[in-house]
Design an enzyme around this catalytic site. Structure first.
Site, PDB file in Angstrom:
ATOM      1  CG  ASP A 128      44.751  39.426   1.692  1.00 36.61           C
ATOM      2  OD1 ASP A 128      45.301  38.500   1.048  1.00 36.61           O
ATOM      3  OD2 ASP A 128      44.694  40.586   1.270  1.00 36.61           O
ATOM      4  CE1 TYR A 180      55.265  41.801   2.251  1.00 39.37           C
ATOM      5  CE2 TYR A 180      56.128  42.657   4.318  1.00 39.37           C
ATOM      6  CZ  TYR A 180      55.113  42.061   3.603  1.00 39.37           C
ATOM      7  OH  TYR A 180      53.943  41.722   4.242  1.00 39.37           O
ATOM      8  CD  GLN A 231      47.773  28.467   4.682  1.00 36.26           C
ATOM      9  OE1 GLN A 231      46.884  27.678   4.996  1.00 36.26           O
ATOM     10  NE2 GLN A 231      47.638  29.773   4.811  1.00 36.26           N
ATOM     11  NE  ARG A 262      55.463  38.149   2.048  1.00 35.82           N
ATOM     12  CZ  ARG A 262      55.473  38.015   0.728  1.00 35.82           C
ATOM     13  NH1 ARG A 262      56.595  38.210   0.057  1.00 35.82           N
ATOM     14  NH2 ARG A 262      54.370  37.707   0.066  1.00 35.82           N
ATOM     15  CD  GLU A 304      47.523  39.221  10.730  1.00 37.74           C
ATOM     16  OE1 GLU A 304      46.536  38.597  11.168  1.00 37.74           O
ATOM     17  OE2 GLU A 304      47.467  40.417  10.396  1.00 37.74           O
ATOM     18  CG  ASP A 305      49.589  32.690   7.375  1.00 37.47           C
ATOM     19  OD1 ASP A 305      48.875  32.294   8.311  1.00 37.47           O
ATOM     20  OD2 ASP A 305      50.092  31.923   6.539  1.00 37.47           O
ATOM     21  CB  SER A 306      55.111  33.866   7.132  1.00 39.10           C
ATOM     22  OG  SER A 306      55.373  35.245   6.960  1.00 39.10           O
TER      23      SER A 306
END
Length: 377
Positions: A17, A193, A255, A271, A273-275
């Site tokens: 997030d 994860y 990042q 894993r 959303e961002d990556s």
């Protein structure tokens, strides 16, 4: 006057997030001349993304963004022209009152989770709840026209392509992280994860004739790697070898460094959303560990993305990719599906670049938001 934006981020877990909202805030400020306040309720989580942040102060400037600590006891604050509640977080009641008191109500949006499901196109931009005359709208990121698009900074694909054509730049970057892979080694990044299926994948990598250098940024998968290696402690900087597989633990990086790490690798396991999005911009084959949800509804999201992503692949390559992703997300045996995927490696590599370029033809998420506000006023 510059348009003022407030982005609210409640850190739940895993940094996804804050990762998304920090990228968005920086891009709005740098590329669209917006005045951006980023409200974060957990500055220590944010510190992992931005080491320069001072977790002891309530207001500071970082990379052109006004970073604010979102306190439990809210202090009266004027609302911005555009208000984004990231991932359905609940805004402070007093702030919503401030929104309602404006002569011109702000554009209020819920930046939702990324999904490739078909219903997203129909729901993107629809009105949600209303507070005292202030209407909230759904904003869905997505892969298809009619959605909000994906986060992508201006010139990102061109910079990535230039970097991947420069072996010296790649070598210098990897060496800055203490990575010295042997010539010809297959580079794989692993950010995931916890996953019981990892051992079967590492077994087949260690037994392969192809030398593999596995780069594992510090994260939740580290315990499974440690158990497979049968070591008491696994820490940042450790390097272990078994068969033709070398495992190296990297620090949790910024990042922009993580982007370059993805660009260096031949295959990226990611894993959340961002990556996941950044791996797609890397133009390399990838493996997505989707965040688990109750009643396995995350598997519907996984299947929806695979339905889009595998278009254009040969039937055999499509079957191999789907089998690998499904095994990974069910803690299953990875050996057979990984071996199947290797049989189609050149096709997978071409397809990853083609998918990246295809997605790059759509407007990026920040630009879509700015255009939406322009049309709204």
């Amino acid at each position: 006057m510059k348009v003022r934006w407030d982005i609210f981020c409640s850190v739940v877990d895993n940094f996804g997030d804050i990762g998304v909202t920090w990228r968005l805030a920086r891009q709005l400020a740098a590329e669209h001349a917006c005045t951006v306040r980023l409200w974060v309720d957990d500055l220590r989580a944010f510190e992992r993304m931005c080491p320069e942040v001072d977790v002891q102060v309530s207001q500071q400037w970082q990379e052109g963004v006004d970073v604010r600590h979102w306190p439990r006891d809210w202090v009266a604050t004027k609302s911005a022209d555009v208000v984004i509640a990231a991932f359905a977080c609940q805004l402070p009641h007093d702030y919503m009152e401030a929104m309602a008191q404006r002569k011109r109500p702000p554009l209020w949006m819920n930046l939702d989770y990324l999904s490739a499901e078909g219903w997203v196109v129909g729901c993107h931009g629809l009105p949600s709840v209303k507070f005292k005359g202030v209407q909230k709208y759904f904003f869905f990121p997505g892969f298809q026209p009619g959605t909000g698009g994906l986060l992508r900074e201006s010139g990102l694909i061109e910079r990535r392509q230039a970097f991947q054509l420069d072996p010296e730049a790649q070598q210098q970057f990897l060496q800055s992280l203490g990575v010295f892979p042997p010539a010809g080694a297959r580079l794989i990044s692993l950010f995931a994860y916890e996953n019981a299926g990892l051992a079967s994948w590492l077994d087949v990598l260690a037994a392969d004739r192809q030398v593999t250098h596995l780069l594992v940024p510090h994260g939740r998968i580290l315990g499974d790697v440690q158990r497979w290696l049968e070591v008491e402690v696994l820490a940042v900087g450790d390097v272990h070898q078994r068969g033709t597989l070398t495992v190296q633990v990297l620090p949790f990086v910024r990042q922009e460094q993580y982007d370059r790490l993805l660009w260096c690798c031949d295959f990226n396991a990611v894993r959340g959303e961002d990556s996941f999005v950044r791996a797609q911009w890397a133009g390399r084959p990838l493996l997505w560990h989707i965040y688990r949800q109750d009643e396995d509804i995350h598997l519907d999201k996984l299947d929806a993305f695979l339905g889009l992503y595998t278009e254009g692949l040969s039937p055999a390559a499509k079957a191999a990719l789907i089998a690998l992703w499904q095994a990974w997300n069910a803690d299953g045996d990875m050996a057979k599906s990984w071996t199947m995927l290797l049989e189609h490696w050149p096709e997978m590599t071409r397809h990853a670049e083609e998918w990246c370029l295809e997605q790059g033809l759509q407007a990026d998420l920040a630009t879509t938001l700015v255009q939406l506000y322009g049309n709204w006023i």
